[in-house]
Design a protein around this motif. Sequence first.
Motif: not given
Length: 441
Positions: A148-154, A424-429
């Motif tokens: 999951t994480i590498f597709p999320r990065m892509a 794919g959740e944004v934890k903080w910005e």
Amino acid sequence: MWRPALLALLLGGGVAAADLVAGPMAGPPTHRGVTLWLQADGAARASVEYWPLSAPKTRRRSEVQVLGAAEDFSAKIRLFGLEPGERYGYRVLFDGKPVGKELQFATQELWQWRRDAPDFKVVAGSCNYGNEPPFDRPGKPYGDRHLTIFPRMAEQKPDLTLWLGDNVYYREVDYSSPEGMAYRWKRERSQGYMQSIFQVGGHAAIWDDHDYGPNDANRSFVFKGEALKLQQRYWPNPSFGLPELPGAFTTFSFNDVDFFLLDNRSYRDDPAMPASPDKTMFGPEQMRWLKNALLGSTAAFKVVVGGSLFLRNEERADDWNDYPAEREAFFDWMQKVRLEGVFFMSGDVHRAQLSRVERRNGYPLYDLTCSPLTSGGHNDPKLNQQPELVPGTLVAGERSFCSLEFQGKKAERRVVIKVINADGEVKWEKALSRAELTYPK
């Protein structure tokens, strides 16, 4: 009499054609060129056919590179003579035949002296552990979320990906020999789940202890020469060290940002070494190089990247705090020369966070830590008590990566930082402006 090769071919026993198993992966592009890394599962003659998307009929081919066992059937193919600010399509050829799918890369725009720097996006992460049960520690697998994480990065469509160390994990059966270390790289690099991010944007990497040698390895590691060869073999960095100073450090520019990638292992004294003025993590010659490179930079942002945390102040934490003379000398030097636009990036500690340290008569220093990608996460309630932690930025106990968007006109240039988890959740910005990294007038 039948010749053996012809007879084997007629009987269906001919040599199988090589297949593409890793990549292609582009290095950081320049205005007129790019390096493409790739790896096959056997011997082949590799080349790249490429064309500008604006003129797809004007196709060219690179020179042929022979993929052999000595380099684990990998190669770097350099394309030059490209046009600035152009997007190109390309495909890999083995023995003149296409393999894999058609992909794209883009050269950097020639914006200097003409207009404001283009906006662009970087993703970054560290600590990627690929499970292999026969050689892993007993119990629950240490690596997780690979699919999951590498597709999320892509999905972020980054222009650049920074790999912040521990990009593979040597096991005990690996770092006891150069052959074992080469085995680990070859196996991990060919994993299918990695390819989605490899094939997007440009890539550059540093190392930390686990892709250099044993846990917490220092300058005494006897196979560090072999470790450097593997780093050079598997990453398309623009350079590695200097002719007079071997190492994994380098620097490159991407639009109005200069990245300074440091080698925190080749010249590192063990943290347990008694404190003294000459106890170092980076070493005097690398620090001299870094200072000169920073002084020569005209970039709006100067991003100093290392495998270990820069600003944490805990004792015996395998970071720069264990080398106070070297660290304080560098911070004092920054103040003396009034170096602006600097912030730090790090990995290693299996959590993400933004650290901030105030300075008298100077702008605050920031260190963005991006970890882990797939390795086990640390989640200790005491982590929220770190004095340098920016409140609300700790992400612990889950896999994540960082996104950095450099955007805005010159006078309002800023970087928008996000930490994104494997779902794919944004934890903080948080936005950090260039103006915040300047000295008081």
